[in-house]
Design an enzyme around this catalytic site. Structure first.
Site, PDB file in Angstrom:
ATOM      1  CE1 TYR A 197      29.219  14.383 -21.765  1.00  8.30           C
ATOM      2  CE2 TYR A 197      28.902  14.576 -24.150  1.00  8.30           C
ATOM      3  CZ  TYR A 197      28.537  14.908 -22.861  1.00  8.30           C
ATOM      4  OH  TYR A 197      27.502  15.794 -22.660  1.00  8.30           O
TER       5      TYR A 197
ATOM      6  CG  HIS B 143      13.967  15.271 -22.804  1.00  7.42           C
ATOM      7  ND1 HIS B 143      14.576  14.075 -23.075  1.00  7.42           N
ATOM      8  CD2 HIS B 143      14.939  16.048 -22.247  1.00  7.42           C
ATOM      9  CE1 HIS B 143      15.854  14.120 -22.687  1.00  7.42           C
ATOM     10  NE2 HIS B 143      16.089  15.304 -22.183  1.00  7.42           N
TER      11      HIS B 143
ATOM     12  CG  HIS C 145      15.940  18.861 -24.412  1.00  3.24           C
ATOM     13  ND1 HIS C 145      15.183  19.345 -23.370  1.00  3.24           N
ATOM     14  CD2 HIS C 145      17.131  18.505 -23.854  1.00  3.24           C
ATOM     15  CE1 HIS C 145      15.874  19.255 -22.240  1.00  3.24           C
ATOM     16  NE2 HIS C 145      17.072  18.760 -22.512  1.00  3.24           N
TER      17      HIS C 145
ATOM     18  CG  HIS D  61      20.828   8.565 -20.198  1.00  2.00           C
ATOM     19  ND1 HIS D  61      20.049   7.906 -21.114  1.00  2.00           N
ATOM     20  CD2 HIS D  61      20.840   9.858 -20.603  1.00  2.00           C
ATOM     21  CE1 HIS D  61      19.606   8.762 -22.027  1.00  2.00           C
ATOM     22  NE2 HIS D  61      20.086   9.956 -21.748  1.00  2.00           N
TER      23      HIS D  61
ATOM     24  CG  ASP E  75      21.909  17.049 -16.707  1.00  2.00           C
ATOM     25  OD1 ASP E  75      21.014  17.825 -16.318  1.00  2.00           O
ATOM     26  OD2 ASP E  75      21.925  16.551 -17.846  1.00  2.00           O
TER      27      ASP E  75
ATOM     28  CD  GLU F 206      21.084  19.159 -23.071  1.00  2.00           C
ATOM     29  OE1 GLU F 206      21.702  18.289 -22.439  1.00  2.00           O
ATOM     30  OE2 GLU F 206      19.853  19.251 -23.086  1.00  2.00           O
TER      31      GLU F 206
ATOM     32  CD  GLU G  62      20.911  20.596 -19.870  1.00  2.00           C
ATOM     33  OE1 GLU G  62      21.383  19.780 -19.051  1.00  2.00           O
ATOM     34  OE2 GLU G  62      19.904  20.366 -20.566  1.00  2.00           O
TER      35      GLU G  62
ATOM     36  CG  ASP H  99      17.893  19.846 -18.470  1.00  2.00           C
ATOM     37  OD1 ASP H  99      18.783  19.366 -17.750  1.00  2.00           O
ATOM     38  OD2 ASP H  99      17.608  19.403 -19.603  1.00  2.00           O
TER      39      ASP H  99
ATOM     40  CG  HIS I 278      24.396  14.890 -26.134  1.00  2.00           C
ATOM     41  ND1 HIS I 278      24.177  16.246 -26.082  1.00  2.00           N
ATOM     42  CD2 HIS I 278      25.409  14.649 -25.256  1.00  2.00           C
ATOM     43  CE1 HIS I 278      24.991  16.787 -25.188  1.00  2.00           C
ATOM     44  NE2 HIS I 278      25.767  15.844 -24.694  1.00  2.00           N
TER      45      HIS I 278
ATOM     46  CG  ASP J  46      -0.313  -0.093   2.493  1.00  2.00           C
ATOM     47  OD1 ASP J  46       0.927  -0.273   2.514  1.00  2.00           O
ATOM     48  OD2 ASP J  46      -1.010   0.007   3.510  1.00  2.00           O
TER      49      ASP J  46
ATOM     50  NE  ARG K  98      24.737  17.214 -20.178  1.00  2.00           N
ATOM     51  CZ  ARG K  98      25.048  15.981 -19.786  1.00  2.00           C
ATOM     52  NH1 ARG K  98      25.874  15.246 -20.482  1.00  2.00           N
ATOM     53  NH2 ARG K  98      24.510  15.467 -18.692  1.00  2.00           N
TER      54      ARG K  98
HETATM   55  N1  GLY Z   1      18.764  16.226 -18.038  1.00  2.00           N
HETATM   56  C1  GLY Z   1      18.331  15.687 -19.249  1.00  2.00           C
HETATM   57  C2  GLY Z   1      18.897  16.405 -20.401  1.00  2.00           C
HETATM   58  O1  GLY Z   1      19.804  17.169 -20.239  1.00  2.00           O
HETATM   59  O2  GLY Z   1      18.426  16.286 -21.485  1.00  2.00           O
HETATM   60 MN    MN Z   2      18.757  18.838 -21.213  1.00  2.00          MN
HETATM   61 MN    MN Z   3      20.258  18.128 -18.383  1.00  2.41          MN
END
Ligand code: GLY
Ligand code: MN
Ligand code: MN
Length: 445
Positions: free
Chosen positions: A396, A360, A353, A238, A255, A392, A415, A266, A349, A36, A413
């Protein structure tokens, strides 16, 4: 008018432009964790966007016809359950407080929905996104069963998310105010983690500082699982904050962003665990910073969503050639590196976004209205005031033959969150230092 009732009215207008009908937007279900104990509840973003209502078991229904109406279905008051789980509005108080034309107990949907759907030209509903598909089928079946009485069932289902995604892509004044505040709180959390950082601490120690700062400033929870990655962990895109020890000479990549009243920040910062960048760390850091500046420069009306990425890639790729991360003799010129995608070995990447209620966030990245020749992709979306995107870039470096060893295991990174304005963009996350000098100064104090 609240922002929520304004949005409901706008959605009704958009539905009317498509011939009208009935929109059905349920909130998220509660999810049990075990026995529960449930997972912390988070309402559905679309539902909240239109209601401001945070209780589970609720549905917004909008009637877009000659006589438009807004309806909320929600849980009944239940004094017994309220002793255990807390206050529930109940339909009457919820209608009054959240400004709907009518409200009914959630159980009444079975009876009310077939009546509301009768003779409606269309249903505006996102199929396959929640647990209402079967219920909708049942209601439509009930309407069709009235066919011999002259009742006509809706003949079309429109995906209501298409309309809502476009609305949510452009943030209104209330949303911008919340996102600015989420940016400020999140930046303060990054500063707090930098200030406390020193070799010997654990990734989770810094995560605790982030969470502490988020919560004490009124954020409800993190907008996503915080990444706190020391040393080579930063090269795992990730990675989550875990139990690795911060070592002298490590960079730490964080991050993390908070969610404030349903809106996300973010932010990523990368800093030396001991407060001072080493030579190779600084070299790569300056490249990433310059690439972020280049992307921010083209985050403005008149530019496209992908222009920031392209600008960042140019700077990063040039940096990879200059430092020898990429061997000129093997990969050729900057143009070759870009055309062949060799930079992806160290930057795999995208540079941004959409950001909003979801980290996202929703919104098309391509201009679906643009006319293109058959087989061609639609162009990238033009940036317009009110859109919010992250910027961002990163580098790496995993160990590999031919890659200078002094750069191995460095992951960087940077961002930030950019609100597109009439003339450029407003960075909403400037509270966390970005330059080598500013980071080292903060960590010295
Ligand atoms: N924290 C997720 C991204 O940077 O897209
Ligand atoms: Mn991001
Ligand atoms: Mn991020």
């Amino acid at each position: 008018m609240t922002p929520y009732s304004t949005r409901r009215a706008r959605l009704i207008n958009l539905m009317q432009a498509q011939g009208g009908g009935v929109a059905i937007i349920p909130t998220a279900p509660e999810v049990m964790r075990n026995r529960d104990a449930d997972y912390p509840y988070r309402h559905d973003s679309y539902f909240y966007y239109l209601s401001g209502f945070m209780e589970p078991e609720a549905v917004v229904v909008l009637i877009a016809c000659e006589n438009p109406r807004t309806i909320l279905f929600c849980r009944e008051k239940n004094l017994e359950r309220e002793i255990w789980d807390g206050y529930r509005y109940g339909p009457d108080a919820a209608r009054e407080k959240f400004g709907f034309d009518a409200a009914f107990p959630i159980e009444a949907m079975a009876v009310e929905m077939p009546k509301l759907l009768a003779d409606a030209p269309s249903v505006f509903y996102a199929l396959g996104q929640n647990d209402y598909d079967e219920k909708l089928q049942g209601w439509l079946g009930s309407v069709r069963a009235m066919g011999r009485a002259g009742v006509v069932a809706p003949s079309t289902i429109h995906n209501v998310h298409v309309l809502l995604d476009e609305m949510r892509l452009f943030k209104d004044a209330d949303e911008i105010a919340l996102m600015r505040r989420a940016g400020v709180i999140s930046a303060e959390a990054h500063c707090r983690a930098m200030r406390i950082s020193r070799p010997g601490l654990y990734e989770y120690t810094l995560e605790a500082e982030l969470l502490h700062e988020f919560r004490r400033k009124g954020s409800q929870y993190p907008a996503y699982g915080s990444i706190v990655a020391t040393g080579s962990n930063a090269c795992v895109l990730h990675y989550r904050a875990s139990d690795a020890v911060l070592k002298d000479g490590d960079l730490v990549l964080i991050d993390a962003g908070c969610e404030l009243d349903s809106y996300a920040a973010d932010i990523t910062r990368t800093f030396p665990a001991n407060g001072v960048f080493s030579g190779p760390q600084k070299e790569l850091y300056e490249i990433v910073l310059a690439s972020q500046n280049a992307a921010i420069e083209v985050t403005r009306p008149g530019k496209h969503f992908m222009d920031g990425h392209d600008a960042a890639v140019r700077v990063l790729a040039q940096g990879m050639l200059d430092t020898g991360l990429l061997n000129k003799n093997k990969v050729g010129t900057l143009e070759d590196v870009i055309a062949n995608g060799d930079f992806r070995q160290f930057y795999m990447h995208r540079t941004g976004h959409w950001l909003g209620m979801d980290v996202h966030d929703v919104g098309e990245y391509r201009d679906l209205n643009a006319a293109v020749a058959e087989g061609e992709s639609k162009p990238w979306r033009g940036l317009q005031p009110g859109m919010v995107t992250t910027v961002e870039p990163g580098i790496y470096v995993r160990p590999a033959e031919g890659v200078p060893e002094k750069y191995w295991h460095i992951g960087i990174r940077i961002e930030d969150d950019a609100l597109v304005t009439e003339t450029g963009c407003e960075i909403m996350t400037t509270g966390a230092p970005r330059t080598v000098a500013d980071i080292e100064a903060l960590m010295r104090n």
